[in-house]
Design a protein around this motif. Structure first.
Motif, PDB file in Angstrom:
ATOM      1  N   GLY A 111       0.822  -1.209   0.000  1.00 51.84           N
ATOM      2  CA  GLY A 111       0.000   0.000   0.000  1.00 51.84           C
ATOM      3  C   GLY A 111       0.850   1.249   0.000  1.00 51.84           C
ATOM      4  N   MET A 112       1.949   1.227   0.743  1.00 54.03           N
ATOM      5  CA  MET A 112       2.860   2.380   0.764  1.00 54.03           C
ATOM      6  C   MET A 112       3.494   2.602  -0.610  1.00 54.03           C
ATOM      7  SD  MET A 112       4.891   2.359   4.387  1.00 54.03           S
ATOM      8  CE  MET A 112       4.336   3.548   5.614  1.00 54.03           C
ATOM      9  N   ILE A 113       3.887   1.508  -1.244  1.00 56.69           N
ATOM     10  CA  ILE A 113       4.490   1.621  -2.576  1.00 56.69           C
ATOM     11  C   ILE A 113       3.500   2.245  -3.555  1.00 56.69           C
ATOM     12  CG2 ILE A 113       5.371   0.314  -4.553  1.00 56.69           C
ATOM     13  CD1 ILE A 113       6.475  -1.724  -2.506  1.00 56.69           C
ATOM     14  N   LEU A 114       2.275   1.762  -3.551  1.00 56.86           N
ATOM     15  CA  LEU A 114       1.258   2.270  -4.470  1.00 56.86           C
ATOM     16  C   LEU A 114       0.948   3.739  -4.199  1.00 56.86           C
ATOM     17  CD1 LEU A 114      -1.139  -0.806  -4.422  1.00 56.86           C
ATOM     18  CD2 LEU A 114       0.227  -0.030  -6.369  1.00 56.86           C
ATOM     19  N   MET A 115       0.850   4.091  -2.929  1.00 60.93           N
ATOM     20  CA  MET A 115       0.524   5.478  -2.584  1.00 60.93           C
ATOM     21  C   MET A 115       1.639   6.435  -3.002  1.00 60.93           C
ATOM     22  SD  MET A 115      -0.865   7.095   0.983  1.00 60.93           S
ATOM     23  CE  MET A 115      -2.513   6.503   0.649  1.00 60.93           C
ATOM     24  N   LEU A 116       2.884   6.054  -2.707  1.00 59.52           N
ATOM     25  CA  LEU A 116       4.003   6.921  -3.062  1.00 59.52           C
ATOM     26  C   LEU A 116       4.191   7.011  -4.575  1.00 59.52           C
ATOM     27  CD1 LEU A 116       6.518   5.774  -0.311  1.00 59.52           C
ATOM     28  CD2 LEU A 116       5.640   8.099  -0.578  1.00 59.52           C
ATOM     29  N   ASN A 117       4.060   5.895  -5.244  1.00 63.87           N
ATOM     30  CA  ASN A 117       4.273   5.864  -6.691  1.00 63.87           C
ATOM     31  C   ASN A 117       3.216   6.669  -7.435  1.00 63.87           C
ATOM     32  OD1 ASN A 117       5.003   5.147  -9.339  1.00 63.87           O
ATOM     33  ND2 ASN A 117       3.797   3.276  -9.252  1.00 63.87           N
ATOM     34  N   ARG A 118       1.948   6.450  -7.082  1.00 68.82           N
ATOM     35  CA  ARG A 118       0.866   7.114  -7.806  1.00 68.82           C
ATOM     36  C   ARG A 118       0.415   8.415  -7.144  1.00 68.82           C
ATOM     37  NH1 ARG A 118      -1.209   3.815 -11.708  1.00 68.82           N
ATOM     38  NH2 ARG A 118      -1.935   5.834 -12.480  1.00 68.82           N
ATOM     39  N   LYS A 119       1.160   8.844  -6.105  1.00 69.15           N
ATOM     40  CA  LYS A 119       0.909  10.135  -5.433  1.00 69.15           C
ATOM     41  C   LYS A 119      -0.529  10.223  -4.906  1.00 69.15           C
ATOM     42  CE  LYS A 119       4.889  11.386  -7.472  1.00 69.15           C
ATOM     43  NZ  LYS A 119       5.093  10.298  -8.428  1.00 69.15           N
ATOM     44  N   LEU A 120      -1.055   9.119  -4.410  1.00 68.50           N
ATOM     45  CA  LEU A 120      -2.452   9.084  -3.974  1.00 68.50           C
ATOM     46  C   LEU A 120      -2.703   9.995  -2.780  1.00 68.50           C
ATOM     47  CD1 LEU A 120      -3.163   5.249  -4.294  1.00 68.50           C
ATOM     48  CD2 LEU A 120      -3.653   7.066  -5.938  1.00 68.50           C
ATOM     49  N   HIS A 121      -1.714  10.123  -1.907  1.00 68.68           N
ATOM     50  CA  HIS A 121      -1.883  10.997  -0.745  1.00 68.68           C
ATOM     51  C   HIS A 121      -2.004  12.457  -1.173  1.00 68.68           C
ATOM     52  CE1 HIS A 121       2.309  10.682  -1.762  1.00 68.68           C
ATOM     53  NE2 HIS A 121       2.727  11.528  -0.849  1.00 68.68           N
ATOM     54  N   LYS A 122      -1.230  12.831  -2.196  1.00 64.98           N
ATOM     55  CA  LYS A 122      -1.292  14.208  -2.695  1.00 64.98           C
ATOM     56  C   LYS A 122      -2.592  14.447  -3.461  1.00 64.98           C
ATOM     57  CE  LYS A 122       2.531  15.971  -4.299  1.00 64.98           C
ATOM     58  NZ  LYS A 122       3.769  16.149  -5.105  1.00 64.98           N
ATOM     59  N   ALA A 123      -3.020  13.445  -4.256  1.00 61.83           N
ATOM     60  CA  ALA A 123      -4.256  13.581  -5.026  1.00 61.83           C
ATOM     61  C   ALA A 123      -5.461  13.718  -4.107  1.00 61.83           C
ATOM     62  CB  ALA A 123      -4.433  12.373  -5.942  1.00 61.83           C
ATOM     63  N   TYR A 124      -5.459  12.987  -3.003  1.00 61.14           N
ATOM     64  CA  TYR A 124      -6.563  13.051  -2.045  1.00 61.14           C
ATOM     65  C   TYR A 124      -6.698  14.465  -1.475  1.00 61.14           C
ATOM     66  CZ  TYR A 124      -9.060  12.421   2.360  1.00 61.14           C
ATOM     67  OH  TYR A 124      -9.934  12.545   3.408  1.00 61.14           O
ATOM     68  N   ILE A 125      -5.563  15.050  -1.100  1.00 60.66           N
ATOM     69  CA  ILE A 125      -5.598  16.407  -0.534  1.00 60.66           C
ATOM     70  C   ILE A 125      -6.046  17.424  -1.578  1.00 60.66           C
ATOM     71  CG2 ILE A 125      -4.157  18.251   0.430  1.00 60.66           C
ATOM     72  CD1 ILE A 125      -2.451  16.008   1.710  1.00 60.66           C
ATOM     73  N   ARG A 126      -5.568  17.265  -2.817  1.00 62.53           N
ATOM     74  CA  ARG A 126      -5.941  18.210  -3.888  1.00 62.53           C
ATOM     75  C   ARG A 126      -7.450  18.229  -4.125  1.00 62.53           C
ATOM     76  NH1 ARG A 126      -1.916  17.866  -9.121  1.00 62.53           N
ATOM     77  NH2 ARG A 126       0.039  18.289  -8.032  1.00 62.53           N
ATOM     78  N   THR A 127      -8.014  17.048  -4.306  1.00 64.67           N
ATOM     79  CA  THR A 127      -9.432  16.999  -4.684  1.00 64.67           C
ATOM     80  C   THR A 127     -10.341  17.493  -3.561  1.00 64.67           C
ATOM     81  OG1 THR A 127      -9.521  14.655  -4.041  1.00 64.67           O
ATOM     82  CG2 THR A 127      -9.120  15.149  -6.364  1.00 64.67           C
ATOM     83  N   ARG A 128      -9.895  17.428  -2.333  1.00 66.00           N
ATOM     84  CA  ARG A 128     -10.697  17.982  -1.240  1.00 66.00           C
ATOM     85  C   ARG A 128     -10.750  19.507  -1.325  1.00 66.00           C
ATOM     86  NH1 ARG A 128     -12.299  14.828   2.850  1.00 66.00           N
ATOM     87  NH2 ARG A 128     -12.221  16.507   4.396  1.00 66.00           N
ATOM     88  N   ASP A 129      -9.802  20.100  -2.046  1.00 60.58           N
ATOM     89  CA  ASP A 129      -9.824  21.542  -2.319  1.00 60.58           C
ATOM     90  C   ASP A 129     -10.386  21.827  -3.713  1.00 60.58           C
ATOM     91  OD1 ASP A 129      -8.777  22.330   0.113  1.00 60.58           O
ATOM     92  OD2 ASP A 129      -6.704  22.190  -0.562  1.00 60.58           O
ATOM     93  N   ASN A 131      -9.278  20.780  -6.449  1.00 61.58           N
ATOM     94  CA  ASN A 131      -8.200  20.901  -7.421  1.00 61.58           C
ATOM     95  C   ASN A 131      -8.065  19.563  -8.125  1.00 61.58           C
ATOM     96  OD1 ASN A 131      -5.854  21.118  -8.881  1.00 61.58           O
ATOM     97  ND2 ASN A 131      -4.562  21.726  -7.157  1.00 61.58           N
ATOM     98  N   PHE A 132      -8.514  19.491  -9.369  1.00 66.09           N
ATOM     99  CA  PHE A 132      -8.529  18.232 -10.112  1.00 66.09           C
ATOM    100  C   PHE A 132      -7.424  18.165 -11.168  1.00 66.09           C
ATOM    101  CE2 PHE A 132     -12.791  18.875  -8.442  1.00 66.09           C
ATOM    102  CZ  PHE A 132     -13.018  17.676  -7.800  1.00 66.09           C
ATOM    103  N   SER A 133      -6.396  18.988 -10.987  1.00 64.80           N
ATOM    104  CA  SER A 133      -5.246  18.959 -11.895  1.00 64.80           C
ATOM    105  C   SER A 133      -4.463  17.659 -11.704  1.00 64.80           C
ATOM    106  CB  SER A 133      -4.336  20.159 -11.604  1.00 64.80           C
ATOM    107  OG  SER A 133      -3.087  19.999 -12.235  1.00 64.80           O
ATOM    108  N   LEU A 134      -3.893  17.149 -12.808  1.00 66.57           N
ATOM    109  CA  LEU A 134      -3.060  15.943 -12.755  1.00 66.57           C
ATOM    110  C   LEU A 134      -1.572  16.272 -12.770  1.00 66.57           C
ATOM    111  CD1 LEU A 134      -4.953  13.567 -15.242  1.00 66.57           C
ATOM    112  CD2 LEU A 134      -5.203  13.769 -12.764  1.00 66.57           C
ATOM    113  N   SER A 135      -1.256  17.535 -12.790  1.00 66.21           N
ATOM    114  CA  SER A 135       0.143  17.948 -12.847  1.00 66.21           C
ATOM    115  C   SER A 135       0.903  17.455 -11.620  1.00 66.21           C
ATOM    116  CB  SER A 135       0.230  19.473 -12.929  1.00 66.21           C
ATOM    117  OG  SER A 135       1.569  19.898 -12.944  1.00 66.21           O
ATOM    118  N   GLY A 136       2.048  16.819 -11.851  1.00 67.06           N
ATOM    119  CA  GLY A 136       2.905  16.358 -10.769  1.00 67.06           C
ATOM    120  C   GLY A 136       2.509  15.028 -10.165  1.00 67.06           C
ATOM    121  N   LEU A 137       1.544  14.340 -10.784  1.00 66.11           N
ATOM    122  CA  LEU A 137       1.067  13.081 -10.226  1.00 66.11           C
ATOM    123  C   LEU A 137       1.488  11.863 -11.042  1.00 66.11           C
ATOM    124  CD1 LEU A 137      -2.585  14.085  -9.174  1.00 66.11           C
ATOM    125  CD2 LEU A 137      -0.479  14.191  -7.823  1.00 66.11           C
TER     126      LEU A 137
END
Length: 345
Positions: A111-129, A131-137
């Motif tokens: 799970g850690m590998i998948l989250m870090l690789n696909r930037k899921l933690h960052k995407a989760y924070i973005r969409t709560r604001d 922000n649906f940009s895919l830049s940097g993910l």
């Protein structure tokens, strides 16, 4: 009925131990405090102590316990590197839970590998604001990548099965290889040089202490991912910090930390954390830190409670101690008591 002095109690511990204590005919005295030389006096009147990974079981603590008549330390975890066995031998027996759920830890590592690789933690924070940009993910396919697995015990072998499901190439390092296996064992240096991701699943010993060192990181590929769900001191934190700052390490997933004992499992959200390295690591966008929770599934907690109470019951009913830590002597020695199905001393 035997009485257990239970340290570093959390709400989730009580759920599973309370469910089974009647079955094992025991009384449990719960303490929120961690075990150390000052809190050991709380065990007065008890028969044994139940401890966890960050409790202090040094000579001073053990001496207090022994003088109070404590005969057994029941570790409700697999690790026991926090125990001074040179003092405990001949005085206090030690049992542990060698396997509670290898799936829990192996799945958390992936799970850690998948989250870090696909930037899921960052995407989760973005969409709560909103922000649906895919830049940097941008991530990468795990399929076809090489993962180095350090340690091929029960958790390591379970993690191997998980990685095979992703179509990854696997390299293994273990000073005690699994006999008659088809695992691709290599030296630790070769594993470091060839792996895109390195995941640690080995115990902490004098030989594995800081196995991920400045030198080991120099061997590694540019942008390597390092995952640690085992023991914090397997990684030299200053070397990790340097590797992250230089960009040599592409990401790190840490469920453990070498100085975690005063921080993990507690709420410091309203305080200033004094550990400068930990405070710096938390700021990196490519570092994922969890509070030693890889084991935390309902199945694992139930297995921990059941095995711990079975260990204690076996000791006080003079039954075979299958999970006793036999540290003082090698099992290869003919005078090892465990070879005769007896306690260690």
């Amino acid at each position: 009925m035997f009485k257990i002095s239970f340290y570093d109690t959390k709400s989730y511990d009580r759920i599973y131990f309370d469910k089974l204590k009647k079955q094992f005919q025991c009384e449990i005295k719960y303490h929120e405090a961690k075990l150390n030389k000052n809190t050991a006096v709380l065990s007065k009147g008890c028969d044994c102590v139940c401890a966890f990974v960050n409790d202090e079981l040094d000579k001073d603590t053990l001496e207090v316990l022994y003088n109070q008549g404590i005969k057994l330390i029941a570790m409700r975890c697999a690790g026991y590197n926090n125990i001074d066995f040179s003092y405990a031998f001949g005085k206090i027996h030690v049992v542990r839970v060698p396997a509670y759920s290898p799936y829990a830890v192996a799945e958390a590592a992936m799970g850690m590998i998948l989250m870090l690789n696909r930037k899921l933690h960052k995407a989760y924070i973005r969409t709560r604001d909103f922000n649906f940009s895919l830049s940097g993910l941008i991530g990468f396919d795990l399929h076809g990548k090489t993962i180095g697995i350090v340690g091929t015990g029960k958790i390591g072998r379970t993690f191997i099965k998980v990685c095979s499901g992703f179509g990854m190439n696997m390299l293994m390092y273990d000073p005690y290889p699994v006999k008659d296996s088809d695992y691709n064992y290599v030296s630790f240096e070769e594993l470091c040089r060839k792996s895109d991701i390195i995941s640690l699943h080995c115990p902490l010993t004098k030989d594995s202490y800081h196995i991920v060192s400045h030198e080991a990181i120099d061997w590694m590929k540019e942008g390597v991912f390092i995952i640690n769900t085992s023991r914090g001191a397997l990684i030299d934190s200053s070397a990790l910090l340097k590797g992250l700052k230089s960009g040599k390490i592409g990401a790190a997933g840490l469920d453990v930390y070498e100085e975690e004992s005063e921080v993990f499992f507690e709420d410091f959200s309203e305080k200033i954390v004094q550990d400068d390295i930990l405070a710096r690591l938390v700021t990196f966008p490519n570092v994922l830190i969890t509070s030693h929770q890889a084991f935390l599934t309902s199945e694992a907690l139930e297995n921990i409670a059941e095995t711990t109470l079975q260990n204690v019951s076996a000791f006080f009913h003079d039954q075979k101690l299958v999970n006793e830590v036999c540290y003082h002597c090698s099992r290869e020695r003919t005078n090892c008591q465990q070879r005769l199905n007896k306690p260690c001393f």
